[in-house]
Design a protein around this motif. Structure first.
Motif, PDB file in Angstrom:
ATOM      1  N   GLU A 197      -5.648 -11.992  -0.180  1.00  0.00           N
ATOM      2  CA  GLU A 197      -4.730 -12.104  -1.320  1.00  0.00           C
ATOM      3  C   GLU A 197      -3.289 -12.179  -0.832  1.00  0.00           C
ATOM      4  O   GLU A 197      -2.486 -12.968  -1.317  1.00  0.00           O
ATOM      5  CB  GLU A 197      -4.881 -10.880  -2.237  1.00  0.00           C
ATOM      6  CG  GLU A 197      -6.212 -10.806  -2.949  1.00  0.00           C
ATOM      7  CD  GLU A 197      -6.366  -9.470  -3.674  1.00  0.00           C
ATOM      8  OE1 GLU A 197      -5.424  -9.051  -4.368  1.00  0.00           O
ATOM      9  OE2 GLU A 197      -7.424  -8.831  -3.513  1.00  0.00           O
ATOM     10  N   ARG A 257       0.829  -1.207   0.000  1.00  0.00           N
ATOM     11  CA  ARG A 257       0.000   0.000   0.000  1.00  0.00           C
ATOM     12  C   ARG A 257       0.862   1.257   0.000  1.00  0.00           C
ATOM     13  O   ARG A 257       0.343   2.372  -0.113  1.00  0.00           O
ATOM     14  CB  ARG A 257      -0.869   0.047   1.260  1.00  0.00           C
ATOM     15  CG  ARG A 257      -2.042  -0.889   1.246  1.00  0.00           C
ATOM     16  CD  ARG A 257      -2.769  -0.763   2.570  1.00  0.00           C
ATOM     17  NE  ARG A 257      -4.003  -1.532   2.585  1.00  0.00           N
ATOM     18  CZ  ARG A 257      -4.434  -2.212   3.635  1.00  0.00           C
ATOM     19  NH1 ARG A 257      -3.730  -2.222   4.754  1.00  0.00           N
ATOM     20  NH2 ARG A 257      -5.564  -2.877   3.583  1.00  0.00           N
ATOM     21  N   PHE A 272      -8.180  -7.625   1.246  1.00  0.00           N
ATOM     22  CA  PHE A 272      -6.853  -7.550   0.636  1.00  0.00           C
ATOM     23  C   PHE A 272      -5.941  -8.552   1.340  1.00  0.00           C
ATOM     24  O   PHE A 272      -5.107  -9.214   0.730  1.00  0.00           O
ATOM     25  CB  PHE A 272      -6.331  -6.112   0.813  1.00  0.00           C
ATOM     26  CG  PHE A 272      -4.963  -5.871   0.236  1.00  0.00           C
ATOM     27  CD1 PHE A 272      -4.591  -6.402  -0.990  1.00  0.00           C
ATOM     28  CD2 PHE A 272      -4.052  -5.080   0.931  1.00  0.00           C
ATOM     29  CE1 PHE A 272      -3.328  -6.161  -1.518  1.00  0.00           C
ATOM     30  CE2 PHE A 272      -2.795  -4.837   0.410  1.00  0.00           C
ATOM     31  CZ  PHE A 272      -2.435  -5.374  -0.814  1.00  0.00           C
TER      32      PHE A 272
END
Ligand SMILES: [Zn+2]
Ligand SMILES: [Zn+2]
Length: 313
Positions: free
Chosen positions: A247, A188, A244
């Protein structure tokens, strides 16, 4: 089959006794039987708690108990190791977010574990704290479910812990969770979060958060819970697949499989970076307090109140 010992050749023996091994510890490069795996896990938790000063005499430790295997194993181990070493009390807090078809079973599992261990158990609900279940809150808000749930759950734990005057909140975060968090912050580009020193949070008015399982990986926790009959199979949260983290978990598991010990090295790298950053990055600004609920925070309102205000609009 080895006719002398009667053991099947394909199962290696424990490196600490003659029992068949159930696990290979890549860090120690040792095969371990059920008993020695459990002793090794407990030893590492004691080491973590002691070396990081996680528990002190006079503490009231509130364990965040979801009813899943991580927090159930955490509670079982703390109930076993803490009373022998510290004059501290352990209680459990379960947050019922209101997730239909998932929470009922895990709460039942949490209730029976605390009864078995003979400890106080507090259950708080999103419905009573925020006026709505997670399911109904999400119906009107596009934010990712796990992000919203994580913010509100943290607030629910803090409020419940403060209510009973707990001195710390223990969570079941394990080694894999920690490695995933580091990877997520990298992906991120969130370097503030990546370099944040959580030990400074307490000084800023937050209840101390401790993670006694941070040196134990998910596989070891699963085996520990199976061997000790701590929880049966619990369903996965229906929202988990939208995260997220799901994943990143797949990615981290693949890296760990190909390169055993990689998760540990990911965390060590983050800790070195954080140490280096402390020398060069300016310290956090003065603590502020949420205008709505009074919790310590970094902006005018805390994340939970900001989120709830957004939902009302
Ligand atoms: Zn053994
Ligand atoms: Zn607030």
């Amino acid at each position: 089959m080895d006719t002398a010992t009667g053991k099947r050749d394909c199962i290696p023996s424990c490196d600490s006794c003659d029992e068949p091994a159930v696990y290979f510890n890549p860090g120690l490069q040792r095969h371990l039987c059920e008993r020695h795996l459990c002793l090794d896990v407990e030893h590492r938790v004691i080491e973590s708690v002691t070396s990081h000063g996680m528990v002190h005499d006079g503490d009231l430790v509130a364990v965040g108990l979801s009813g899943g295997k991580d927090s159930s194993v955490l509670l079982s181990i703390l109930c076993c190791i803490v009373p022998e070493r510290w004059d501290a009390e352990i209680v459990a807090i379960t947050v019922d977010e209101g997730i239909a078809g998932y929470r009922e079973e895990t709460i039942q599992s949490a209730v029976s574990l605390t009864q078995q261990l003979g400890i106080q158990h507090h259950i708080v609900t999103f419905q009573s704290l925020f006026g709505k279940t997670l399911d109904s809150l999400l119906g009107s808000y596009p934010l990712r479910a796990c992000t919203a749930c994580g913010i509100l759950r943290k607030k629910a734990f803090s409020d419940a812990a403060r209510e009973i005057a707990a001195t710390s909140i223990a969570t079941g975060h394990n080694l894999d969770d920690a490695a995933q968090s580091v990877l997520m912050n990298y992906l991120r580009g969130d370097f503030e979060r990546l370099l944040r020193d959580s030990s400074s949070m307490e000084d800023r008015g937050f209840i101390r958060r401790i993670k006694p399982l941070h040196e134990v990986n998910e596989k070891e926790i699963t085996l520990y819970s199976m061997i000790n009959g701590i929880t049966g199979h619990l369903p996965e949260c229906p929202y988990a697949t939208t995260a997220f983290r799901a994943e990143v978990r797949t990615l981290q598991a693949a890296i760990e499989y190909q390169h055993p010990g990689a998760s540990h090295r990911i965390i060590q790298g983050q800790e070195s970076l954080s140490e280096q950053a402390k020398k060069t990055v300016r310290p956090c600004g003065a603590v502020r307090y949420c205008a709505t609920c009074g919790d310590p925070c970094s902006g005018p309102v805390c994340q939970a109140c900001g989120l709830l205000a957004g939902l009302k609009k």
